[in-house]
Motif scaffolding. Structure first.
Motif, PDB file in Angstrom:
ATOM      1  N   ARG A 268      -7.992  -1.344  -4.595  1.00  0.00           N
ATOM      2  CA  ARG A 268      -8.288  -1.551  -5.983  1.00  0.00           C
ATOM      3  C   ARG A 268      -8.881   0.044  -6.602  1.00  0.00           C
ATOM      4  O   ARG A 268      -9.401   0.652  -5.766  1.00  0.00           O
ATOM      5  N   GLY A 269      -8.865   0.114  -7.882  1.00  0.00           N
ATOM      6  CA  GLY A 269      -9.508   1.230  -8.489  1.00  0.00           C
ATOM      7  C   GLY A 269      -8.805   2.360  -8.361  1.00  0.00           C
ATOM      8  O   GLY A 269      -9.357   3.573  -8.402  1.00  0.00           O
ATOM      9  N   ILE A 270      -7.449   2.387  -8.036  1.00  0.00           N
ATOM     10  CA  ILE A 270      -6.703   3.725  -7.801  1.00  0.00           C
ATOM     11  C   ILE A 270      -5.559   3.811  -8.580  1.00  0.00           C
ATOM     12  O   ILE A 270      -4.874   2.612  -8.910  1.00  0.00           O
ATOM     13  N   PRO A 271      -5.071   4.845  -9.224  1.00  0.00           N
ATOM     14  CA  PRO A 271      -3.930   5.047 -10.103  1.00  0.00           C
ATOM     15  C   PRO A 271      -2.789   4.848  -9.130  1.00  0.00           C
ATOM     16  O   PRO A 271      -2.759   5.296  -8.108  1.00  0.00           O
ATOM     17  N   LEU A 272      -1.827   4.008  -9.706  1.00  0.00           N
ATOM     18  CA  LEU A 272      -0.623   3.869  -8.974  1.00  0.00           C
ATOM     19  C   LEU A 272       0.417   4.865  -9.388  1.00  0.00           C
ATOM     20  O   LEU A 272       0.187   5.306 -10.472  1.00  0.00           O
TER      21      LEU A 272
ATOM     22  N   PHE B  76       1.207  -3.745 -10.511  1.00  0.00           N
ATOM     23  CA  PHE B  76       2.592  -3.225 -10.318  1.00  0.00           C
ATOM     24  C   PHE B  76       3.311  -3.136 -11.581  1.00  0.00           C
ATOM     25  O   PHE B  76       3.670  -1.953 -12.082  1.00  0.00           O
ATOM     26  N   GLU B  77       3.054  -4.042 -12.530  1.00  0.00           N
ATOM     27  CA  GLU B  77       3.618  -3.931 -13.937  1.00  0.00           C
ATOM     28  C   GLU B  77       2.891  -2.953 -14.700  1.00  0.00           C
ATOM     29  O   GLU B  77       3.375  -2.222 -15.435  1.00  0.00           O
ATOM     30  N   GLY B  78       1.540  -2.562 -14.595  1.00  0.00           N
ATOM     31  CA  GLY B  78       0.722  -1.593 -15.168  1.00  0.00           C
ATOM     32  C   GLY B  78       1.435  -0.067 -14.982  1.00  0.00           C
ATOM     33  O   GLY B  78       1.304   0.703 -15.744  1.00  0.00           O
ATOM     34  N   ALA B  79       2.091  -0.012 -13.829  1.00  0.00           N
ATOM     35  CA  ALA B  79       2.625   1.085 -13.371  1.00  0.00           C
ATOM     36  C   ALA B  79       4.264   1.291 -13.843  1.00  0.00           C
ATOM     37  O   ALA B  79       4.804   2.128 -13.425  1.00  0.00           O
ATOM     38  N   GLY B  80       4.494   0.178 -14.335  1.00  0.00           N
ATOM     39  CA  GLY B  80       6.005   0.108 -14.947  1.00  0.00           C
ATOM     40  C   GLY B  80       7.039  -0.642 -14.172  1.00  0.00           C
ATOM     41  O   GLY B  80       8.127  -0.293 -14.320  1.00  0.00           O
ATOM     42  N   ALA B  81       6.701  -1.116 -13.037  1.00  0.00           N
ATOM     43  CA  ALA B  81       7.659  -2.109 -12.190  1.00  0.00           C
ATOM     44  C   ALA B  81       7.686  -3.495 -12.857  1.00  0.00           C
ATOM     45  O   ALA B  81       6.988  -3.800 -13.763  1.00  0.00           O
ATOM     46  N   HIS B  82       9.216  -4.027 -12.414  1.00  0.00           N
ATOM     47  CA  HIS B  82       9.246  -5.237 -12.864  1.00  0.00           C
ATOM     48  C   HIS B  82       8.933  -6.287 -11.706  1.00  0.00           C
ATOM     49  O   HIS B  82       9.287  -5.883 -10.670  1.00  0.00           O
ATOM     50  N   VAL B  83       7.984  -7.414 -11.997  1.00  0.00           N
ATOM     51  CA  VAL B  83       7.773  -8.045 -10.900  1.00  0.00           C
ATOM     52  C   VAL B  83       8.280  -9.691 -11.082  1.00  0.00           C
ATOM     53  O   VAL B  83       7.804 -10.104 -12.309  1.00  0.00           O
ATOM     54  N   ASP B  84       8.859 -10.156 -10.114  1.00  0.00           N
ATOM     55  CA  ASP B  84       9.244 -11.665 -10.079  1.00  0.00           C
ATOM     56  C   ASP B  84       8.435 -12.148  -9.143  1.00  0.00           C
ATOM     57  O   ASP B  84       8.332 -11.988  -7.966  1.00  0.00           O
ATOM     58  N   VAL B  85       7.741 -13.404  -9.531  1.00  0.00           N
ATOM     59  CA  VAL B  85       7.096 -14.181  -8.625  1.00  0.00           C
ATOM     60  C   VAL B  85       7.512 -15.698  -8.414  1.00  0.00           C
ATOM     61  O   VAL B  85       7.628 -16.145  -9.433  1.00  0.00           O
TER      62      VAL B  85
ATOM     63  N   ASN C 286       0.837  -1.182  -0.042  1.00  0.00           N
ATOM     64  CA  ASN C 286       0.111   0.089  -0.189  1.00  0.00           C
ATOM     65  C   ASN C 286       0.773   1.348  -0.004  1.00  0.00           C
ATOM     66  O   ASN C 286       0.485   2.336  -0.664  1.00  0.00           O
ATOM     67  N   MET C 287       2.034   1.275   0.799  1.00  0.00           N
ATOM     68  CA  MET C 287       2.902   2.534   0.777  1.00  0.00           C
ATOM     69  C   MET C 287       3.146   2.421  -0.858  1.00  0.00           C
ATOM     70  O   MET C 287       3.605   3.654  -1.192  1.00  0.00           O
ATOM     71  N   MET C 288       3.469   1.366  -1.576  1.00  0.00           N
ATOM     72  CA  MET C 288       4.361   1.434  -2.885  1.00  0.00           C
ATOM     73  C   MET C 288       3.028   1.850  -3.820  1.00  0.00           C
ATOM     74  O   MET C 288       3.282   2.440  -4.971  1.00  0.00           O
ATOM     75  N   PHE C 289       1.692   1.860  -3.453  1.00  0.00           N
ATOM     76  CA  PHE C 289       0.752   2.001  -4.328  1.00  0.00           C
ATOM     77  C   PHE C 289       0.458   3.761  -3.952  1.00  0.00           C
ATOM     78  O   PHE C 289      -0.171   4.454  -4.989  1.00  0.00           O
ATOM     79  N   GLU C 290       0.863   4.350  -2.939  1.00  0.00           N
ATOM     80  CA  GLU C 290       0.938   5.645  -2.609  1.00  0.00           C
ATOM     81  C   GLU C 290       2.042   6.466  -3.376  1.00  0.00           C
ATOM     82  O   GLU C 290       1.859   7.694  -3.849  1.00  0.00           O
ATOM     83  N   GLU C 291       3.155   5.945  -3.119  1.00  0.00           N
ATOM     84  CA  GLU C 291       4.329   6.463  -3.585  1.00  0.00           C
ATOM     85  C   GLU C 291       5.438   5.602  -3.847  1.00  0.00           C
ATOM     86  O   GLU C 291       5.658   4.581  -3.444  1.00  0.00           O
ATOM     87  N   ALA C 292       6.193   6.090  -5.036  1.00  0.00           N
ATOM     88  CA  ALA C 292       7.348   5.159  -5.383  1.00  0.00           C
ATOM     89  C   ALA C 292       8.349   5.473  -4.508  1.00  0.00           C
ATOM     90  O   ALA C 292       9.632   5.711  -4.900  1.00  0.00           O
TER      91      ALA C 292
END
Ligand code: MLT
Length: 200
Positions: A131-135, A166-175, A110-116
């Motif tokens: 959900r439903g907020i811009p990252l 996260f990927e939609g906001a440009g982050a790289h994610v490994d699961v 949630n912190m990362m949803f608020e600010e990078a």
């Protein structure tokens, strides 16, 4: 906030922001530091709310149903606390790598949803915090997600949803998937350690 701080053993080594799961304390994840990066320092925080005596980082209405107003308030408080402690202990917030488990992973997300704020994060069994907020633009951010294919608290589809957000906001994610449930297992920690090794 109740917390522990240990500076890195070597210059340039990361500082983990350790965020425990429901019912944990600031002591819980310290053992992970040695496994993830032996030279790392840490800022380990105890969640400020309690549920039947169990520390958490924000209130929930039921299992998996978050109190969004409290989540927003506690997220702001934690971000302010981190910034304040960066001055007290003389580190830069960008040096911090959140390592959160369950409820702690949820507030980290949630912190990362608020600010990078963070360049890297290790999220162990996280859910989608909102959900439903811009990252915020998260290009250059690298996220490790450790998930359980049989996690009854966080369905596999929710892990995929978080990854996509996260990927939609440009982050790289490994699961990394384990066949287990919500518990933290060694193979996940080992994958997180090798992921981190490739990042630094
Ligand atoms: C939460 O409330 O953050 C999730 O349900 C995970 C947990 O049980 O801590």
């Amino acid at each position: 906030m109740i917390h522990l701080y240990e500076q890195p053993k070597k210059q340039g080594a990361p500082i983990f922001l350790l965020l425990h799961g429901t019912g944990g304390t600031e002591q819980d994840l310290i053992g992970l530091v040695q496994l993830l990066h032996p030279d790392a320092g840490y800022l380990s925080v105890r969640g400020a709310v309690t549920e039947n005596g169990m520390p958490r980082f924000f209130k929930r209405l039921a299992e998996g149903v978050f109190d969004e107003a409290d989540l927003a308030l506690r997220t702001k408080e934690l971000m302010a606390f981190i910034k304040e402690k960066s001055e007290t202990y003389q580190f830069s917030v960008q040096e911090l790598i959140p390592v959160g488990y369950s409820n702690g992973a949820n507030i980290a997300a949630n912190m990362m949803f608020e600010e990078a704020l963070f360049a890297q994060a290790i999220l162990l069994h996280p859910m989608v915090p909102r959900r439903g907020i811009p990252l915020p633009n998260s290009e250059g951010v690298n996220v490790f997600i450790g998930a359980g294919a049989n996690d009854p608290i966080c369905a596999a589809s929710e892990t995929e949803e978080l990854k996509a957000l996260f990927e939609g906001a440009g982050a790289h994610v490994d699961v990394t998937w384990s066949n287990h449930g919500h518990q933290l297992v060694m193979p996940t920690i080992e994958s997180a350690a090798s992921w981190l090794n490739n990042q630094l």
